[in-house]
Structure formats: C-alpha cells, structure tokens
Scaffold this motif. Sequence first.
Motif, PDB file in Angstrom:
ATOM      1  N   LEU A  67     -49.893   0.189 -27.112  1.00  0.00           N
ATOM      2  CA  LEU A  67     -48.523   0.170 -27.643  1.00  0.00           C
ATOM      3  C   LEU A  67     -47.623   1.111 -26.857  1.00  0.00           C
ATOM      4  O   LEU A  67     -46.470   0.780 -26.566  1.00  0.00           O
ATOM      5  CB  LEU A  67     -48.519   0.543 -29.133  1.00  0.00           C
ATOM      6  N   VAL A  68     -48.151   2.285 -26.508  1.00  0.00           N
ATOM      7  CA  VAL A  68     -47.359   3.220 -25.715  1.00  0.00           C
ATOM      8  C   VAL A  68     -47.044   2.597 -24.348  1.00  0.00           C
ATOM      9  O   VAL A  68     -45.921   2.676 -23.853  1.00  0.00           O
ATOM     10  CB  VAL A  68     -48.109   4.570 -25.569  1.00  0.00           C
ATOM     11  N   LEU A  77     -46.825  -0.618 -23.775  1.00  0.00           N
ATOM     12  CA  LEU A  77     -45.871  -1.708 -24.001  1.00  0.00           C
ATOM     13  C   LEU A  77     -44.448  -1.179 -24.145  1.00  0.00           C
ATOM     14  O   LEU A  77     -43.490  -1.809 -23.690  1.00  0.00           O
ATOM     15  CB  LEU A  77     -46.286  -2.504 -25.240  1.00  0.00           C
ATOM     16  N   MET A  78     -44.310  -0.005 -24.781  1.00  0.00           N
ATOM     17  CA  MET A  78     -42.978   0.601 -24.910  1.00  0.00           C
ATOM     18  C   MET A  78     -42.417   0.889 -23.514  1.00  0.00           C
ATOM     19  O   MET A  78     -41.223   0.670 -23.265  1.00  0.00           O
ATOM     20  CB  MET A  78     -43.081   1.887 -25.735  1.00  0.00           C
ATOM     21  N   LEU A 101     -55.522   0.564 -29.265  1.00  0.00           N
ATOM     22  CA  LEU A 101     -54.241   0.004 -29.697  1.00  0.00           C
ATOM     23  C   LEU A 101     -53.113   0.979 -29.433  1.00  0.00           C
ATOM     24  O   LEU A 101     -52.039   0.598 -28.962  1.00  0.00           O
ATOM     25  CB  LEU A 101     -54.292  -0.315 -31.195  1.00  0.00           C
ATOM     26  N   LEU A 102     -53.372   2.248 -29.734  1.00  0.00           N
ATOM     27  CA  LEU A 102     -52.366   3.278 -29.505  1.00  0.00           C
ATOM     28  C   LEU A 102     -51.969   3.293 -28.026  1.00  0.00           C
ATOM     29  O   LEU A 102     -50.779   3.251 -27.690  1.00  0.00           O
ATOM     30  CB  LEU A 102     -52.937   4.632 -29.918  1.00  0.00           C
ATOM     31  N   GLU A 128     -55.211  -5.479 -23.702  1.00  0.00           N
ATOM     32  CA  GLU A 128     -55.561  -5.724 -25.104  1.00  0.00           C
ATOM     33  C   GLU A 128     -56.821  -6.569 -25.207  1.00  0.00           C
ATOM     34  O   GLU A 128     -57.712  -6.295 -26.016  1.00  0.00           O
ATOM     35  CB  GLU A 128     -54.406  -6.441 -25.825  1.00  0.00           C
ATOM     36  N   LEU A 136     -44.462   6.892 -20.107  1.00  0.00           N
ATOM     37  CA  LEU A 136     -45.074   6.210 -21.253  1.00  0.00           C
ATOM     38  C   LEU A 136     -46.273   5.368 -20.807  1.00  0.00           C
ATOM     39  O   LEU A 136     -47.343   5.410 -21.418  1.00  0.00           O
ATOM     40  CB  LEU A 136     -44.040   5.312 -21.944  1.00  0.00           C
ATOM     41  N   TYR A 178     -50.428  -5.829 -19.856  1.00  0.00           N
ATOM     42  CA  TYR A 178     -50.565  -5.457 -21.267  1.00  0.00           C
ATOM     43  C   TYR A 178     -51.530  -6.405 -21.991  1.00  0.00           C
ATOM     44  O   TYR A 178     -52.424  -5.973 -22.717  1.00  0.00           O
ATOM     45  CB  TYR A 178     -49.191  -5.463 -21.961  1.00  0.00           C
TER      46      TYR A 178
END
Lengths: 92, 485
Positions: B170-171, B173-174, B166-167, B136, B207, B132
């Motif tokens: 984040l998905v 990371l979830m 970013l989207l 980034e 995800l 992750y």
Amino acid sequence: MLQELLYGLAGLAVFVIGLRGALLHDNWLLRLLSLNVCGAGVFITFVAIAYRGLTLPADPVPHALVLTGIVVAVSAMAMALALGRRLRSYDD
Amino acid sequence: MMINDAIVWLIAIPLLASLLSLVFPKKGTAIAIAGSILGLLASVALVYQVYQSGPITHELGGWKDGLGIVLRVDAMSALFIVMTMLVVTMVGFYASAYFTDAHKKAQFWPLWLMMVVALIALLASGDLFNLYVTLELLGLSAVGLTALSDNRAAVQAAIRYLGIGLLGSLVFLMGVALIYTAYGVLDLAMLATVVEAEPAAQLALALMTAGLLIKSALFPMHFWLPAAHANAPAPVSAALSALVVKVSVYLIIRLWFDVFSPVLQPTASFMLGVLGALAVVWGSWQALRAERLKLMAAYSTVAQLGYLFIFIPLVMAFPVGEERNTALAAFLLLALTHAFAKSALFLSSGVVLQRAGHDRIAELGGTARALPLTIFVIALAGVALIGLPPSGSFLGKWYLISSAVQTGQWWWIVVIAMGSLLAAGYMFRILGHAFGPDESIGKVMAKGSEEIPALILALTATVVLGFGSAWMWDFVNLASPLAGN
C-alpha cells in the motif's frame, strides 16, 4: 482544482490514519481493519487524481488501477480472515 | 519465433502449469516438474537472446505506446530470471520427495507455481502498476505457502507476513499514485525521461522505497522474517529466503539507478548503506546465537541482504558508465551466490529436520556420519555464505572491498570483515556439532532426490559462479540500460 486537492488530501489523511493503526495495534484483527482503512485512503487518492476539470471526462487510467487495487485488497483480506480462522481453530 | 518470445513463455508456462496442477491434483508433481524444466530452458534462451542483441522490450498483444502491458528484460533482470528458474527447478525436485502426503502436494504445487509466475512477471515488468500487482501476487502466494506447515506458529507467522506485505504494497501504491499525479505516466522508461528532482518525485521515491524496504526485510524492518522463514516448510523457506526477499532489493536498485537517478540524494543512499551494515552485524550475531538450524539460516538471510544494501552508496559514488556497471555486476554476483547457497542450506536443514526429528544445533551430534552428503552441502553453502574462495561471493565481496577503497568509503570494509568473521563463526558452529561424537541421530537414509538438488545448488554457488562468472561482467556492460543502450 480546489475540489480535487481537497479530495486528494482527504485520501492522504485517511491513508495516514490507517497506517498509524496498522503500525501501532497489537491485535491482528485491528491491524487488518487499519490496513483496510489505509487502502481506502490510497483508492480515494487515485479517484481524486482522475479529475480533469468539468469540460473533460475523468482520466480512465487511475480508475482502472483502483478497480484492480480493490480486487487485490479484497482477496488479500479474504485470505487474512481465513488464516485468522485457522489460528482460532488451533486455540479451541 | 519461439526463441524470441522466451520472456512470454517464461510467464505463460508456469501460469498454465499452476492452473493445470489445480485441475489435475494427482498429476501435480509431473506438471510442475515439466513446467519448471521448460521454464529453465526458456530462461537460458532468454539470457542468450539478451547477450546477443541487448535489452529486449516486448509489447504484449502488440499494443503500442503504453496502452498494453510492456515487458522489459536487460542483463540484470535476465540473470535474476535464470537464477529464479534454476532455484525453483531444483527446489521443485526436492519438494516432490519432501511432501509425502498427497493432499499436501495438491495444495503446494498451484501456490508454488503461482509464486514463480509472480517472480518472473515482476522481474520483467516495465511499468509501475504491474510492479504493484506482481508484488501483491507474490506476497499472497508466499503467505499461502508459509501457512502450509500445519502448526500454530506457522499460521501466526503467515498472518504477520501477510499484514507486513500488504502494508508494504500500500505504501508502494501511494508512491505510484503520486507519480501518476505529477507526471501522468507509469511506464518506467518514459518516467525516466521526464522525472526531475522536485518534492513530488522525492516523496514518491521515498514512499516506494519504504514499501520495498519493509518487504526486503532491511534492518530494523526485519522482525517478521525469521519467524516466517523458519516456520515454513523447507522448500518454501528456500524460495522465500533465496528469491522472494531478493526481488524487492532488485526493484529498489532498478528504481533508484534506472528510473529516478536525477532525484537521488547521496545522504539517502548513505542511510541505506548504514542500515545494510547494521543488518550485517545484527543478523550475523543473531545467527550465531540461534538455537535452531532453520532460524540460523533465516537470520543469515537478514545479514546477507545487508551486504546488498551496502552496494547502494558505492554504486552511487561511481559515475554512469563502465565503473558503475562493474559495481552492478558485483552486486548481481553476490545476490546470485546467496540465492543458490541459501536455498541449498535450507534444503539440507529440511533433510536434517525430517531425519533427526528436530533441528536444534546443540543436539546435531553424529549427523555427519548419518547424513554425510547433507553435511557436505551445508559446508559448501557455508563456504559461499562466509565468502571464501572459490565461491561467487568471494569475488563479490572482494569487489565490494576494493570499490570501498576506491571511493574512499573505508568504513564499509570493517563491517564486511566483521560479517564474514561472524558468518565463519555460525557455519563452523554447525559443522562442529555435526561432526561431534554423539549418536543422537540413528542410522537414517536420505533420498537422492532430496540431497542431489541441494548439492547442485551449492556447487553452483561455490564452483560455477566462482570460476565461470567472468562473462557476467561483459554481459552487464553490454546489456544494461545504464550502459546507455
């Protein structure tokens, strides 16, 4: 257990709300704000999963991850705002 | 030993070079070129090391049992790393001539080298959270590089690219959060031993895959790619198309087949294959209709990434073992060929754009006479993108077709044939215009430092990978976790 689940589900709900905004808004500023909300949802989930009951201290790993995640999110947002200002300067 | 720590040097050298080029902006070019060459040598040493002794695991600082950061390199990541370093070094030579403004150079090198750090660290990461972080880091440096083209369209594309990136993260990371909740581990190797086919793992994989699909611009999530890749400066476009999107595809393959294999569903892999097929057709069609050279190259990337996704249902159809490894080697060959060919194409487009002052395909008449070497490079890149022999993609596509026959999934062959035909169409269209009689482009000279790196990349895609890739099949068999090492 119930509390942990409630917090976790709240995190998921915030994540989904932010995701919806990030996908549906046309305005870049609104989209960025939605991404912030979405990120907050992920972070709440991470904080919630660190809970290991009243007898044990919280799991430090998810907390360390959240800290890193927040730092990344803040710098990304700073960059987005700087780019937004650049974009404005072309229009003026 | 220096040689045994090649992977650590591969991350440390670009990182150090990035910081140094920030502190000494006037020496930026020298620092970056020196760093890239050292990195390239280290990557060759790394491939040699993995070839000799199988996959390596390196625990940074000697922290055991998942306490510290673990680096892992197998055949697939070693080949991607050497590809990254070769492209980065050649594009670096090109960029030192492309940017003439000292101020622009000072902005370019630190970001460029940070992108290299992120790419290598991502390819060598052994746990989900570092993946992750490197995703980034890669996204942020790529956005900064895109915005270096000082115009409104580029900045707009950069903001959009940042939002999308970013989207996706984040998905992803979830998904990581779900994995940690269910299994309490983030290390990929440990996760592979405990993961089971249950809803939590399935949702987490869904995800993470969704996040990576956005980043790898699979149809219909490709909408952000053409604008970002076509508006960035030429050296940046080359790296974005050749490397940055490709490492997300790498990560999908890594997660699917090395970590989550008990969770996989044939339906899901078939879906990815279908999206890949749509990407091939739609991307090639848009490339054929594109009016500008760089936009055509960007749409061609959408199409070429599609082929990589068609491999997923085919790899799934083979049992773990030699046959699956062969499919994986063909995937790698196609990915590597595309990286070299597409970076060569973008660099040549940059030369045309700078010398002619535009890159409108219909007005390229006379370019072949003014810039013969550049047009030759575009033709070579075309050979590799269409998949004509002796390029590496000829072998890759040949294998793709034969395994589609072997596993009874003949419908992919139709798509591959259509994609190759359309690719021939868009490449010959450029060459047709370039050899046209107009004199719209006057007597110009291109610098050798711009044309030679592009030529080396194009020759690597066509000749080196076409004739010299036999060892790759053994390599993947010997040194991949799938082989049971």
